[in-house]
Design a protein around this motif. Structure first.
Motif, short mmCIF file in Angstrom:
data_model
loop_
_atom_site.label_atom_id
_atom_site.label_comp_id
_atom_site.label_asym_id
_atom_site.label_seq_id
_atom_site.Cartn_x
_atom_site.Cartn_y
_atom_site.Cartn_z
N ILE A 55 -3.66 -36.12 -23.41
CA ILE A 55 -4.71 -35.17 -23.82
C ILE A 55 -4.13 -33.76 -23.94
O ILE A 55 -4.41 -33.04 -24.90
CB ILE A 55 -5.88 -35.19 -22.81
CG1 ILE A 55 -6.58 -36.54 -22.85
CG2 ILE A 55 -6.88 -34.08 -23.13
CD1 ILE A 55 -7.64 -36.72 -21.78
N LEU A 56 -3.30 -33.36 -22.97
CA LEU A 56 -2.69 -32.03 -23.00
C LEU A 56 -1.80 -31.85 -24.23
O LEU A 56 -1.81 -30.79 -24.87
CB LEU A 56 -1.87 -31.79 -21.72
CG LEU A 56 -2.67 -31.62 -20.43
CD1 LEU A 56 -1.75 -31.68 -19.22
CD2 LEU A 56 -3.44 -30.31 -20.44
N ARG A 57 -1.03 -32.89 -24.56
CA ARG A 57 -0.17 -32.83 -25.76
C ARG A 57 -1.02 -32.72 -27.02
O ARG A 57 -0.70 -31.96 -27.94
CB ARG A 57 0.73 -34.07 -25.83
CG ARG A 57 1.90 -34.06 -24.88
CD ARG A 57 2.94 -35.12 -25.26
NE ARG A 57 2.38 -36.46 -25.22
CZ ARG A 57 2.38 -37.24 -24.14
NH1 ARG A 57 2.88 -36.80 -23.00
NH2 ARG A 57 1.87 -38.46 -24.19
N GLU A 58 -2.11 -33.48 -27.03
CA GLU A 58 -3.01 -33.45 -28.20
C GLU A 58 -3.62 -32.07 -28.38
O GLU A 58 -3.65 -31.53 -29.49
CB GLU A 58 -4.12 -34.49 -27.99
CG GLU A 58 -5.17 -34.52 -29.10
CD GLU A 58 -6.53 -34.97 -28.59
OE1 GLU A 58 -7.53 -34.50 -29.15
OE2 GLU A 58 -6.58 -35.77 -27.65
N ILE A 59 -4.10 -31.46 -27.29
CA ILE A 59 -4.70 -30.12 -27.36
C ILE A 59 -3.67 -29.10 -27.85
O ILE A 59 -3.95 -28.28 -28.72
CB ILE A 59 -5.28 -29.70 -25.99
CG1 ILE A 59 -6.50 -30.57 -25.63
CG2 ILE A 59 -5.68 -28.22 -25.99
CD1 ILE A 59 -7.00 -30.37 -24.22
N SER A 60 -2.47 -29.15 -27.27
CA SER A 60 -1.40 -28.22 -27.67
C SER A 60 -1.06 -28.36 -29.15
O SER A 60 -0.87 -27.37 -29.86
CB SER A 60 -0.15 -28.46 -26.83
OG SER A 60 -0.39 -28.20 -25.47
N THR B 187 -6.10 -16.94 -27.34
CA THR B 187 -6.67 -16.96 -25.98
C THR B 187 -6.84 -18.40 -25.49
O THR B 187 -6.58 -18.72 -24.33
CB THR B 187 -8.04 -16.24 -25.96
OG1 THR B 187 -7.87 -14.89 -26.41
CG2 THR B 187 -8.64 -16.23 -24.56
N LEU B 188 -7.28 -19.25 -26.41
CA LEU B 188 -7.45 -20.67 -26.10
C LEU B 188 -6.11 -21.31 -25.74
O LEU B 188 -6.02 -22.11 -24.80
CB LEU B 188 -8.06 -21.37 -27.32
CG LEU B 188 -8.88 -22.64 -27.10
CD1 LEU B 188 -10.03 -22.40 -26.14
CD2 LEU B 188 -9.41 -23.15 -28.43
N ARG B 189 -5.07 -20.95 -26.49
CA ARG B 189 -3.72 -21.45 -26.21
C ARG B 189 -3.25 -21.02 -24.82
O ARG B 189 -2.70 -21.83 -24.05
CB ARG B 189 -2.74 -20.93 -27.26
CG ARG B 189 -1.30 -21.39 -27.07
CD ARG B 189 -0.35 -20.56 -27.90
NE ARG B 189 -0.37 -19.16 -27.50
CZ ARG B 189 0.23 -18.18 -28.18
NH1 ARG B 189 0.87 -18.43 -29.29
NH2 ARG B 189 0.17 -16.93 -27.73
N ASP B 190 -3.47 -19.74 -24.50
CA ASP B 190 -3.06 -19.23 -23.19
C ASP B 190 -3.84 -19.89 -22.05
O ASP B 190 -3.29 -20.19 -20.99
CB ASP B 190 -3.26 -17.71 -23.14
CG ASP B 190 -2.36 -16.97 -24.12
OD1 ASP B 190 -1.37 -17.58 -24.59
OD2 ASP B 190 -2.66 -15.80 -24.45
N LYS B 191 -5.13 -20.12 -22.30
CA LYS B 191 -5.97 -20.78 -21.30
C LYS B 191 -5.49 -22.22 -21.06
O LYS B 191 -5.45 -22.69 -19.93
CB LYS B 191 -7.43 -20.79 -21.78
CG LYS B 191 -8.43 -21.17 -20.69
CD LYS B 191 -9.82 -21.45 -21.26
CE LYS B 191 -10.44 -20.22 -21.87
NZ LYS B 191 -11.83 -20.51 -22.35
N ASN B 192 -5.12 -22.88 -22.15
CA ASN B 192 -4.62 -24.26 -22.05
C ASN B 192 -3.31 -24.29 -21.26
O ASN B 192 -3.11 -25.17 -20.42
CB ASN B 192 -4.39 -24.82 -23.46
CG ASN B 192 -3.92 -26.27 -23.44
OD1 ASN B 192 -4.55 -27.11 -22.83
ND2 ASN B 192 -2.81 -26.54 -24.10
#
Length: 359
Positions: free
Chosen positions: A132-137, A218-223
Protein backbone atom coordinates in the motif's frame (compact mmCIF):
# COMPACT_ATOMS: atom_id res chain seq x y z
CA UNK A 1 45.94 -39.08 37.14
CA UNK A 2 47.31 -35.57 36.64
CA UNK A 3 49.96 -36.90 34.24
CA UNK A 4 47.28 -38.63 32.14
CA UNK A 5 45.19 -35.47 32.04
CA UNK A 6 48.25 -33.45 31.01
CA UNK A 7 49.03 -35.91 28.22
CA UNK A 8 45.43 -35.81 27.03
CA UNK A 9 45.48 -32.01 27.04
CA UNK A 10 48.72 -31.91 25.00
CA UNK A 11 47.29 -34.49 22.58
CA UNK A 12 44.19 -32.34 22.04
CA UNK A 13 46.26 -29.18 21.50
CA UNK A 14 48.45 -30.99 18.99
CA UNK A 15 45.38 -32.32 17.18
CA UNK A 16 43.91 -28.81 16.93
CA UNK A 17 47.21 -27.41 15.59
CA UNK A 18 47.44 -30.10 12.91
CA UNK A 19 43.77 -29.85 11.88
CA UNK A 20 42.77 -27.95 8.76
CA UNK A 21 40.40 -25.84 10.91
CA UNK A 22 41.81 -24.43 14.12
CA UNK A 23 39.93 -23.52 17.27
CA UNK A 24 37.84 -20.36 16.99
CA UNK A 25 38.70 -19.33 20.53
CA UNK A 26 40.75 -20.23 23.54
CA UNK A 27 40.47 -19.70 27.27
CA UNK A 28 42.94 -17.75 29.35
CA UNK A 29 43.13 -17.73 33.14
CA UNK A 30 42.27 -14.48 34.88
CA UNK A 31 45.03 -13.52 37.33
CA UNK A 32 44.82 -11.45 40.48
CA UNK A 33 47.15 -8.57 41.44
CA UNK A 34 49.79 -11.12 42.56
CA UNK A 35 49.70 -12.95 39.25
CA UNK A 36 47.87 -15.95 40.76
CA UNK A 37 44.90 -17.68 39.17
CA UNK A 38 41.51 -16.69 40.63
CA UNK A 39 39.72 -19.71 42.10
CA UNK A 40 35.91 -19.99 41.97
CA UNK A 41 33.65 -21.50 44.66
CA UNK A 42 33.12 -24.67 42.60
CA UNK A 43 36.88 -25.34 42.53
CA UNK A 44 37.45 -24.22 38.95
CA UNK A 45 39.61 -21.26 37.99
CA UNK A 46 38.18 -18.08 36.50
CA UNK A 47 38.88 -17.78 32.78
CA UNK A 48 38.08 -15.46 29.88
CA UNK A 49 37.38 -16.28 26.25
CA UNK A 50 39.90 -15.07 23.64
CA UNK A 51 38.97 -15.20 19.97
CA UNK A 52 41.72 -16.71 17.81
CA UNK A 53 39.98 -15.87 14.51
CA UNK A 54 38.05 -12.88 13.22
CA UNK A 55 35.04 -14.87 11.96
CA UNK A 56 32.64 -13.27 14.43
CA UNK A 57 33.69 -9.70 13.73
CA UNK A 58 30.95 -7.39 12.37
CA UNK A 59 33.16 -6.32 9.47
CA UNK A 60 33.64 -9.95 8.39
CA UNK A 61 29.89 -10.57 8.45
CA UNK A 62 29.49 -7.58 6.13
CA UNK A 63 32.13 -9.00 3.76
CA UNK A 64 30.41 -12.40 3.68
CA UNK A 65 27.00 -10.88 2.98
CA UNK A 66 28.42 -8.79 0.14
CA UNK A 67 30.27 -11.80 -1.32
CA UNK A 68 27.08 -13.87 -1.16
CA UNK A 69 25.10 -11.08 -2.89
CA UNK A 70 27.77 -10.73 -5.62
CA UNK A 71 27.80 -14.48 -6.35
CA UNK A 72 23.98 -14.65 -6.37
CA UNK A 73 23.72 -11.67 -8.74
CA UNK A 74 26.32 -13.24 -11.03
CA UNK A 75 24.26 -16.43 -11.41
CA UNK A 76 21.03 -14.44 -11.82
CA UNK A 77 22.63 -12.47 -14.67
CA UNK A 78 24.08 -15.60 -16.31
CA UNK A 79 20.61 -17.20 -16.31
CA UNK A 80 18.89 -14.04 -17.63
CA UNK A 81 16.84 -13.64 -14.45
CA UNK A 82 15.78 -10.06 -13.77
CA UNK A 83 16.28 -8.57 -10.34
CA UNK A 84 19.24 -8.25 -8.02
CA UNK A 85 20.02 -9.21 -4.45
CA UNK A 86 21.26 -6.47 -2.09
CA UNK A 87 22.88 -7.43 1.20
CA UNK A 88 22.28 -3.99 2.72
CA UNK A 89 19.33 -3.05 4.94
CA UNK A 90 16.39 -1.04 3.52
CA UNK A 91 17.60 2.00 5.48
CA UNK A 92 21.09 1.83 3.93
CA UNK A 93 19.57 1.37 0.48
CA UNK A 94 17.36 4.43 1.00
CA UNK A 95 14.19 2.34 0.59
CA UNK A 96 11.18 3.72 2.49
CA UNK A 97 9.84 0.33 3.46
CA UNK A 98 8.92 -1.37 6.72
CA UNK A 99 11.37 -4.24 7.38
CA UNK A 100 9.89 -7.63 8.19
CA UNK A 101 10.74 -9.23 11.52
CA UNK A 102 13.02 -12.22 12.06
CA UNK A 103 10.97 -15.43 12.02
CA UNK A 104 13.36 -17.73 13.83
CA UNK A 105 13.96 -21.44 13.21
CA UNK A 106 10.73 -22.79 14.77
CA UNK A 107 8.40 -20.33 13.05
CA UNK A 108 10.20 -20.78 9.69
CA UNK A 109 9.80 -24.56 9.82
CA UNK A 110 6.12 -24.29 10.77
CA UNK A 111 5.44 -21.78 7.98
CA UNK A 112 7.11 -24.09 5.43
CA UNK A 113 4.70 -26.84 6.50
CA UNK A 114 1.75 -24.51 5.94
CA UNK A 115 1.18 -23.82 9.65
CA UNK A 116 0.49 -20.13 10.35
CA UNK A 117 2.41 -18.48 13.18
CA UNK A 118 2.10 -15.13 14.98
CA UNK A 119 5.43 -13.98 13.52
CA UNK A 120 4.39 -15.13 10.06
CA UNK A 121 1.12 -13.18 10.37
CA UNK A 122 3.05 -10.06 11.42
CA UNK A 123 5.28 -10.36 8.33
CA UNK A 124 2.29 -10.90 6.04
CA UNK A 125 0.67 -7.77 7.47
CA UNK A 126 3.93 -5.80 7.00
CA UNK A 127 4.22 -6.97 3.36
CA UNK A 128 0.60 -5.94 2.72
CA UNK A 129 1.18 -2.49 4.25
CA UNK A 130 4.43 -2.10 2.26
CA UNK A 131 2.47 -2.77 -0.94
CA UNK A 132 0.00 0.00 0.00
CA UNK A 133 2.82 2.41 0.90
CA UNK A 134 4.56 1.75 -2.44
CA UNK A 135 1.27 2.25 -4.28
CA UNK A 136 0.60 5.60 -2.53
CA UNK A 137 4.15 6.82 -3.21
CA UNK A 138 3.87 5.82 -6.89
CA UNK A 139 0.53 7.61 -7.32
CA UNK A 140 1.75 10.78 -5.58
CA UNK A 141 4.83 10.80 -7.82
CA UNK A 142 2.58 10.43 -10.90
CA UNK A 143 0.46 13.40 -9.74
CA UNK A 144 3.52 15.61 -9.27
CA UNK A 145 4.88 14.61 -12.69
CA UNK A 146 1.49 15.46 -14.21
CA UNK A 147 1.51 18.95 -12.67
CA UNK A 148 5.09 19.56 -13.85
CA UNK A 149 3.96 18.46 -17.31
CA UNK A 150 1.16 21.04 -17.25
CA UNK A 151 3.71 23.74 -16.43
CA UNK A 152 5.82 22.74 -19.43
CA UNK A 153 2.74 22.74 -21.69
CA UNK A 154 1.90 26.27 -20.59
CA UNK A 155 5.36 27.48 -21.61
CA UNK A 156 5.15 25.86 -25.05
CA UNK A 157 1.63 27.18 -25.79
CA UNK A 158 1.43 29.50 -28.76
CA UNK A 159 1.39 33.13 -27.65
CA UNK A 160 -1.69 33.82 -29.76
CA UNK A 161 -3.57 30.84 -28.28
CA UNK A 162 -5.39 31.37 -25.07
CA UNK A 163 -4.20 28.93 -22.36
CA UNK A 164 -6.81 26.25 -21.68
CA UNK A 165 -5.80 26.23 -18.01
CA UNK A 166 -7.83 28.23 -15.52
CA UNK A 167 -6.23 31.35 -14.10
CA UNK A 168 -4.89 31.45 -10.58
CA UNK A 169 -8.11 32.80 -9.09
CA UNK A 170 -10.59 30.79 -11.16
CA UNK A 171 -10.05 27.05 -10.51
CA UNK A 172 -13.12 26.78 -8.27
CA UNK A 173 -15.12 28.97 -10.66
CA UNK A 174 -14.21 26.73 -13.59
CA UNK A 175 -15.50 23.67 -11.72
CA UNK A 176 -18.70 25.52 -10.78
CA UNK A 177 -19.29 26.32 -14.47
CA UNK A 178 -18.61 22.70 -15.43
CA UNK A 179 -21.16 21.49 -12.86
CA UNK A 180 -23.81 23.93 -14.18
CA UNK A 181 -23.08 22.99 -17.79
CA UNK A 182 -23.48 19.25 -17.15
CA UNK A 183 -26.57 19.85 -15.00
CA UNK A 184 -28.18 21.78 -17.87
CA UNK A 185 -27.31 18.92 -20.25
CA UNK A 186 -28.69 16.40 -17.72
CA UNK A 187 -25.32 14.62 -17.71
CA UNK A 188 -25.70 13.21 -14.18
CA UNK A 189 -22.53 11.07 -14.14
CA UNK A 190 -20.18 13.86 -15.20
CA UNK A 191 -21.99 16.31 -12.94
CA UNK A 192 -21.35 14.08 -9.89
CA UNK A 193 -17.73 13.56 -11.02
CA UNK A 194 -17.13 17.32 -11.07
CA UNK A 195 -19.04 17.87 -7.81
CA UNK A 196 -16.76 15.44 -5.90
CA UNK A 197 -13.63 17.15 -7.26
CA UNK A 198 -15.10 20.59 -6.51
CA UNK A 199 -15.83 19.56 -2.90
CA UNK A 200 -12.24 18.35 -2.48
CA UNK A 201 -10.84 21.64 -3.82
CA UNK A 202 -13.16 23.69 -1.63
CA UNK A 203 -12.38 21.64 1.48
CA UNK A 204 -8.63 22.10 0.91
CA UNK A 205 -9.12 25.77 -0.11
CA UNK A 206 -7.38 25.13 -3.45
CA UNK A 207 -8.06 27.83 -6.06
CA UNK A 208 -5.19 27.32 -8.51
CA UNK A 209 -2.92 24.71 -10.10
CA UNK A 210 0.03 25.92 -8.02
CA UNK A 211 -2.01 25.47 -4.84
CA UNK A 212 -3.01 22.01 -6.02
CA UNK A 213 0.68 21.20 -6.44
CA UNK A 214 1.42 22.48 -2.92
CA UNK A 215 -1.39 20.27 -1.58
CA UNK A 216 0.09 17.18 -3.30
CA UNK A 217 3.59 18.01 -2.00
CA UNK A 218 2.11 18.26 1.52
CA UNK A 219 0.45 14.89 0.92
CA UNK A 220 3.81 13.42 -0.13
CA UNK A 221 5.50 14.76 3.02
CA UNK A 222 2.67 13.45 5.20
CA UNK A 223 3.00 10.02 3.57
CA UNK A 224 6.79 10.03 4.20
CA UNK A 225 6.27 11.06 7.84
CA UNK A 226 3.61 8.37 8.39
CA UNK A 227 5.82 5.72 6.77
CA UNK A 228 8.71 6.62 9.07
CA UNK A 229 6.42 6.55 12.12
CA UNK A 230 5.10 3.09 11.14
CA UNK A 231 8.67 1.81 10.65
CA UNK A 232 9.67 3.17 14.06
CA UNK A 233 6.64 1.60 15.77
CA UNK A 234 7.21 -1.77 14.07
CA UNK A 235 10.84 -1.73 15.22
CA UNK A 236 9.83 -1.00 18.83
CA UNK A 237 7.35 -3.88 18.71
CA UNK A 238 9.96 -6.23 17.22
CA UNK A 239 12.55 -5.19 19.84
CA UNK A 240 10.17 -6.13 22.65
CA UNK A 241 9.10 -9.38 20.95
CA UNK A 242 12.79 -10.32 20.63
CA UNK A 243 13.41 -9.47 24.29
CA UNK A 244 10.52 -11.68 25.40
CA UNK A 245 11.74 -14.55 23.19
CA UNK A 246 15.27 -14.31 24.58
CA UNK A 247 14.09 -14.06 28.19
CA UNK A 248 11.94 -17.18 27.73
CA UNK A 249 14.97 -19.08 26.37
CA UNK A 250 17.13 -17.74 29.20
CA UNK A 251 14.69 -18.85 31.90
CA UNK A 252 13.96 -22.19 30.22
CA UNK A 253 17.62 -23.29 30.08
CA UNK A 254 19.02 -21.47 33.13
CA UNK A 255 18.86 -24.46 35.49
CA UNK A 256 20.63 -26.68 32.94
CA UNK A 257 23.41 -24.10 32.58
CA UNK A 258 23.73 -23.72 36.36
CA UNK A 259 24.12 -27.49 36.68
CA UNK A 260 26.79 -27.41 33.95
CA UNK A 261 28.70 -24.53 35.59
CA UNK A 262 28.78 -26.30 38.99
CA UNK A 263 30.46 -29.41 37.58
CA UNK A 264 34.17 -30.01 37.81
CA UNK A 265 36.16 -29.49 34.63
CA UNK A 266 36.65 -33.22 33.96
CA UNK A 267 32.86 -33.79 34.00
CA UNK A 268 31.78 -30.71 32.06
CA UNK A 269 32.63 -32.12 28.61
CA UNK A 270 30.30 -35.10 29.01
CA UNK A 271 27.48 -32.89 30.34
CA UNK A 272 28.05 -30.37 27.55
CA UNK A 273 27.77 -33.08 24.87
CA UNK A 274 24.47 -34.23 26.36
CA UNK A 275 23.00 -30.71 26.66
CA UNK A 276 24.74 -28.81 23.85
CA UNK A 277 21.60 -27.16 22.41
CA UNK A 278 20.33 -25.97 25.81
CA UNK A 279 23.71 -24.50 26.81
CA UNK A 280 24.20 -22.73 23.47
CA UNK A 281 20.67 -21.28 23.59
CA UNK A 282 21.21 -20.07 27.16
CA UNK A 283 24.57 -18.46 26.38
CA UNK A 284 23.12 -16.82 23.27
CA UNK A 285 20.12 -15.46 25.22
CA UNK A 286 22.37 -14.26 28.05
CA UNK A 287 24.61 -12.41 25.60
CA UNK A 288 21.61 -10.82 23.83
CA UNK A 289 20.06 -9.64 27.12
CA UNK A 290 23.35 -8.19 28.33
CA UNK A 291 23.77 -6.26 25.07
CA UNK A 292 20.22 -4.87 25.17
CA UNK A 293 19.56 -4.51 28.90
CA UNK A 294 23.06 -3.95 30.27
CA UNK A 295 23.44 -5.01 33.89
CA UNK A 296 19.70 -4.80 34.67
CA UNK A 297 18.52 -7.78 36.68
CA UNK A 298 14.76 -7.23 36.16
CA UNK A 299 13.23 -9.24 33.30
CA UNK A 300 9.83 -7.55 33.10
CA UNK A 301 7.96 -9.64 30.53
CA UNK A 302 4.52 -8.35 31.61
CA UNK A 303 5.69 -4.74 31.12
CA UNK A 304 7.02 -5.48 27.61
CA UNK A 305 3.79 -7.26 26.66
CA UNK A 306 1.81 -4.24 27.85
CA UNK A 307 4.07 -1.94 25.80
CA UNK A 308 3.53 -4.14 22.72
CA UNK A 309 -0.25 -3.75 23.18
CA UNK A 310 0.10 0.06 23.38
CA UNK A 311 2.41 0.17 20.35
CA UNK A 312 0.00 -1.93 18.29
CA UNK A 313 -2.79 0.56 19.06
CA UNK A 314 -0.47 3.38 17.91
CA UNK A 315 0.26 1.39 14.76
CA UNK A 316 -3.48 1.02 14.08
CA UNK A 317 -3.87 4.81 14.30
CA UNK A 318 -0.97 5.28 11.85
CA UNK A 319 -2.51 2.77 9.43
CA UNK A 320 -5.78 4.72 9.68
CA UNK A 321 -3.84 7.89 8.74
CA UNK A 322 -2.36 6.00 5.80
CA UNK A 323 -5.88 5.09 4.64
CA UNK A 324 -6.85 8.79 4.83
CA UNK A 325 -3.80 9.70 2.73
CA UNK A 326 -4.80 7.09 0.17
CA UNK A 327 -8.30 8.61 -0.01
CA UNK A 328 -6.86 12.11 -0.53
CA UNK A 329 -4.67 10.76 -3.34
CA UNK A 330 -7.78 9.33 -5.02
CA UNK A 331 -9.52 12.72 -4.73
CA UNK A 332 -6.50 14.51 -6.21
CA UNK A 333 -6.51 11.99 -9.08
CA UNK A 334 -10.19 12.81 -9.72
CA UNK A 335 -9.27 16.50 -9.98
CA UNK A 336 -6.51 15.55 -12.43
CA UNK A 337 -9.05 13.62 -14.50
CA UNK A 338 -11.39 16.62 -14.60
CA UNK A 339 -8.62 19.02 -15.63
CA UNK A 340 -7.34 16.57 -18.27
CA UNK A 341 -10.86 16.34 -19.70
CA UNK A 342 -11.10 20.13 -19.77
CA UNK A 343 -7.72 20.40 -21.52
CA UNK A 344 -8.73 17.82 -24.13
CA UNK A 345 -11.95 19.71 -24.89
CA UNK A 346 -10.06 23.00 -25.21
CA UNK A 347 -7.43 21.43 -27.47
CA UNK A 348 -10.19 19.94 -29.62
CA UNK A 349 -11.82 23.36 -30.02
CA UNK A 350 -8.45 24.94 -30.85
CA UNK A 351 -7.78 22.34 -33.54
CA UNK A 352 -11.22 22.97 -35.09
CA UNK A 353 -10.59 26.73 -35.21
CA UNK A 354 -7.21 26.15 -36.88
CA UNK A 355 -8.85 23.98 -39.55
CA UNK A 356 -11.50 26.66 -40.16
CA UNK A 357 -8.80 29.30 -40.62
CA UNK A 358 -6.88 27.06 -43.02
CA UNK A 359 -10.01 26.57 -45.14
Amino acid sequence: MKINNLKEKKWREEKIRNASWGAKSKKEYILDENGEKVKLQNGNYKTKKINTVDWNEQEKAEEWRKAWADITNKYLEENNIQGKVDHRSFQRQGIKQIPTIHLGVSASQMEKKGITTDRGNINREIKHQNAILREISRRIKALLNWIRGIGKEEKTENENTKSPLPSKENLLSVFENLIRKNADNHNTDLEQYYIESYQFLKEKNITSISELKESIVTLRDKNYKTTRAIKGTEKKIDDRVQLIDQVEKYLKHRDTYKAYAKLRKNKQDTFYNEHTAEIILFESAKKYLKEHLGEKKTLNISKWKSEIGTLRKEKDILYSQMTDIRKEVEQAESVRGCIDKLLQEKRGLTQEKKKELEV
